[in-house]
Design a protein around this motif. Structure first.
Motif, PDB file in Angstrom:
ATOM      1  N   ARG A  29      12.905  65.455 -45.736  1.00 45.40           N
ATOM      2  CA  ARG A  29      13.506  64.412 -46.560  1.00 45.40           C
ATOM      3  C   ARG A  29      12.955  63.251 -46.361  1.00 45.40           C
ATOM      4  N   ARG A  30      12.572  62.401 -46.708  1.00 49.17           N
ATOM      5  CA  ARG A  30      11.912  61.123 -46.621  1.00 49.17           C
ATOM      6  C   ARG A  30      12.647  60.207 -45.321  1.00 49.17           C
ATOM      7  N   GLU A  31      11.871  59.245 -44.660  1.00 49.47           N
ATOM      8  CA  GLU A  31      12.591  58.129 -43.739  1.00 49.47           C
ATOM      9  C   GLU A  31      11.635  57.342 -44.185  1.00 49.47           C
ATOM     10  N   ASP A  32      11.339  56.325 -44.529  1.00 48.03           N
ATOM     11  CA  ASP A  32      10.349  54.942 -43.991  1.00 48.03           C
ATOM     12  C   ASP A  32       9.599  55.816 -44.418  1.00 48.03           C
ATOM     13  N   GLU A  33       9.301  56.185 -45.972  1.00 42.93           N
ATOM     14  CA  GLU A  33       8.711  56.872 -46.739  1.00 42.93           C
ATOM     15  C   GLU A  33       7.249  57.679 -45.570  1.00 42.93           C
ATOM     16  N   ARG A  34       7.542  58.593 -44.585  1.00 40.98           N
ATOM     17  CA  ARG A  34       7.257  59.352 -44.023  1.00 40.98           C
ATOM     18  C   ARG A  34       8.470  60.637 -44.095  1.00 40.98           C
ATOM     19  N   LEU A  35       7.791  61.413 -43.921  1.00 36.47           N
ATOM     20  CA  LEU A  35       8.358  62.869 -43.867  1.00 36.47           C
ATOM     21  C   LEU A  35       8.876  63.168 -42.492  1.00 36.47           C
ATOM     22  N   ARG A 112       8.690  64.391 -37.075  1.00 39.22           N
ATOM     23  CA  ARG A 112       8.225  63.859 -37.667  1.00 39.22           C
ATOM     24  C   ARG A 112       6.733  63.783 -37.969  1.00 39.22           C
ATOM     25  N   CYS A 115       2.726  61.411 -42.139  1.00 36.17           N
ATOM     26  CA  CYS A 115       1.916  61.996 -43.839  1.00 36.17           C
ATOM     27  C   CYS A 115       3.069  61.106 -44.623  1.00 36.17           C
ATOM     28  N   GLY A 116       2.756  60.771 -45.037  1.00 39.67           N
ATOM     29  CA  GLY A 116       3.596  59.651 -46.347  1.00 39.67           C
ATOM     30  C   GLY A 116       3.994  61.264 -47.476  1.00 39.67           C
ATOM     31  N   TRP A 117       4.825  60.874 -48.613  1.00 36.91           N
ATOM     32  CA  TRP A 117       5.848  61.661 -49.314  1.00 36.91           C
ATOM     33  C   TRP A 117       4.470  61.933 -50.084  1.00 36.91           C
ATOM     34  N   ASP A 144      16.139  64.893 -51.603  1.00 38.80           N
ATOM     35  CA  ASP A 144      15.534  63.499 -52.156  1.00 38.80           C
ATOM     36  C   ASP A 144      16.260  62.455 -52.737  1.00 38.80           C
TER      37      ASP A 144
END
Length: 365
Positions: A29-35, A112, A115-117, A144
Motif C-alpha cells: 500500500r501507499r503511505e505518504d506517497e511511499r510504498l 518501508r 520509492c514512490g507510488w 489502494d
C-alpha cells in the motif's frame, strides 16, 4: 477396504493433525506517497530458516525476536525483490511485532521503501520460505483507495507478480478476493476441524446405526447450511463495523467451540442441534471477518470484495466436503466407525483444541 476408508476419513476430518499449511500474507500500500509492505508469517516457518531461538530451549521470546531483526531484514531483502517503474526498490525493516496468524503466534513485519507510488508498473518477486517448504504460498494483496485492489498467490513455480497500473474492475476485484477466501479456508484448520467434528455423528441415527444415504446427506446438508448462513451474517457484520469483538477473544472462543463440539461427540455422540451449529457459526464468522480486515478492503469496491471473499470461503469449504463426505458415508457402515472415527477422532480433536485454547489464552512470551 473398510480400514483404508476409515484411515482416509480420519486424515480428512482432522486436517489440523496433518502438516500445517504454510503461508505468508502481504499487503502493498501507499503511505505518504511511499510504498509500504506489511507481511505476516508464522513464527514456526521463520524459525525454520532463521536462528530465532537463540538459546535453543524451544520457546521463542520477545527479546529473541527483537534480537533477530537484522537477520530478518537480510532474509526479507533477499527474498522480496521489488521493482517500481523498471527500477529496483530496496525494502527496509521498520517495525516488527508478534501477531496472530491462523490462530497461532505469527510475526508482523513492516517494510518501508524510498520509492514512490508506481507511475506505470510494479513487480514483486517473492522467494521466501520455499527452501523450507515447497508447498508454502505467499498471498500478496495490493490495496489502494485510488488504484483499487489486486491479489496474487506466489508459489515456487510462479513467484513473480506484475502490476501495470490499471484499475481492476469489479469482476477482477471479486475474483481476487474469491481466491483469497479459498486460500484462507484451506489454511483455517480450526474452522475445517470444527465442521468435520459436526459431521461425524451426522452419519449415524439415534440408535448408532449408519443412516440411509438420503437421510445422511439431508442431515449433513442442514449442518453445512446452518453453519454457512451463520458465519456469512457475522462476516458481513464484522467487516462493516456493526459488531467487532476483540480478535484475541474470538480466536480463543473458536478453539473452545471445537473443544465443546468434540466433547459432545465423546459423551453423547448424538448429532448437534441446528441452533447450536448456527450459534457456533456466528462465532466463526467473526474469525473470517478478522481475516478479511487484514487483507484490506477497497472502499470503492467493498461489495464485490466482500461477496468474493465469502464465496471463496464457501467454495473452499465445499471442495473439502466433496472429498470428505463420501468417505464419511462409506466408513459409517463399518462397525469400527463409532470407536475409531467418531470417538477416536473426537478425542484427538479435544486434545488439539485444548492446546489451541491454552495457547490463544496466554499472553505472548
Amino acid at each position: 477396504m473398510r480400514t483404508l476408508l476409515i484411515a482416509g476419513l480420519l486424515a480428512l476430518s482432522l486436517p489440523a493433525l496433518a502438516h500445517r499449511l504454510s503461508d505468508a500474507e502481504l499487503q502493498l500500500r501507499r503511505e505518504d506517497e511511499r510504498l509500504v509492505l506489511e507481511l505476516t508469517a508464522g513464527l514456526q516457518d521463520l524459525a525454520a530458516v532463521l536462528p530465532l531461538d537463540r538459546d535453543g530451549d524451544g520457546r521463542l521470546r520477545w527479546s529473541e525476536f527483537q534480537a533477530a531483526a537484522p537477520a530478518l531484514e537480510d532474509y526479507l531483502r533477499a527474498g522480496l525483490l521489488l521493482q517500481v517503474d523498471g527500477a529496483p526498490c530496496p525494502l527496509s525493516l521498520d517495525d516488527l511485532r508478534l501477531s496472530p496468524h491462523h490462530g497461532e503466534t505469527g510475526a508482523w513485519l513492516l517494510l518501508r521503501s524510498p520509492c514512490g507510488w508506481p507511475q506505470s508498473a510494479a513487480s514483486l518477486d517473492y522467494r521466501l520460505l520455499f527452501e523450507y517448504d515447497p508447498s508454502h504460498r505467499g498471498v500478496l494483496v495490493l490495496a489502494d483507495e485510488e488504484a483499487g485492489m489486486a491479489s496474487f498467490v506466489a508459489s515456487p513455480g510462479k513467484s513473480r507478480w506484475d502490476w501495470h497500473g490499471s484499475r481492476p474492475g469489479w469482476i477482477d476485484t471479486l475474483s481476487s478476493y474469491l481466491r483469497a477466501g479459498m486460500h484462507h479456508i484451506w489454511g483455517g484448520f480450526d474452522h475445517l476441524l470444527f465442521l468435520a467434528i459436526l459431521l461425524l455423528p451426522a452419519a449415524l441415527d439415534r440408535h448408532g446405526r449408519a443412516r440411509a444415504l438420503g437421510g445422511a446427506l439431508g442431515r449433513m446438508g442442514l449442518i453445512v447450511t446452518s453453519f454457512t448462513v451463520a458465519h456469512s451474517l457475522t462476516l458481513i457484520a464484522g467487516v462493516l463495523g456493526w459488531l467487532q469483538p476483540p480478535a484475541s477473544w474470538i480466536e480463543s472462543a473458536i478453539a473452545a467451540s471445537v473443544l465443546l463440539a468434540a466433547l459432545n461427540n465423546l459423551f453423547s455422540w448424538r448429532e448437534h442441534s441446528n441452533a447450536l451449529v448456527f450459534a457456533f457459526g456466528l462465532l466463526h464468522g467473526f474469525g473470517f471477518a478478522g481475516a478479511l480486515a487484514e487483507q484490506g478492503l477497497p472502499s470503492q469496491a467493498m461489495i464485490p470484495a466482500l461477496v468474493g471473499f465469502n464465496l471463496g470461503v464457501e467454495l473452499g469449504q465445499l471442495a473439502v466436503l466433496l472429498v470428505a463426505m463420501p468417505l464419511l458415508l462409506l466408513a459409517a457402515r463399518s462397525r469400527y466407525y463409532r470407536p475409531a472415527v467418531l470417538h477416536g477422532g473426537s478425542a484427538a480433536a479435544c486434545l488439539l483444541a485444548s492446546l489451541w485454547l491454552i495457547e490463544r489464552s496466554l499472553p505472548a512470551a
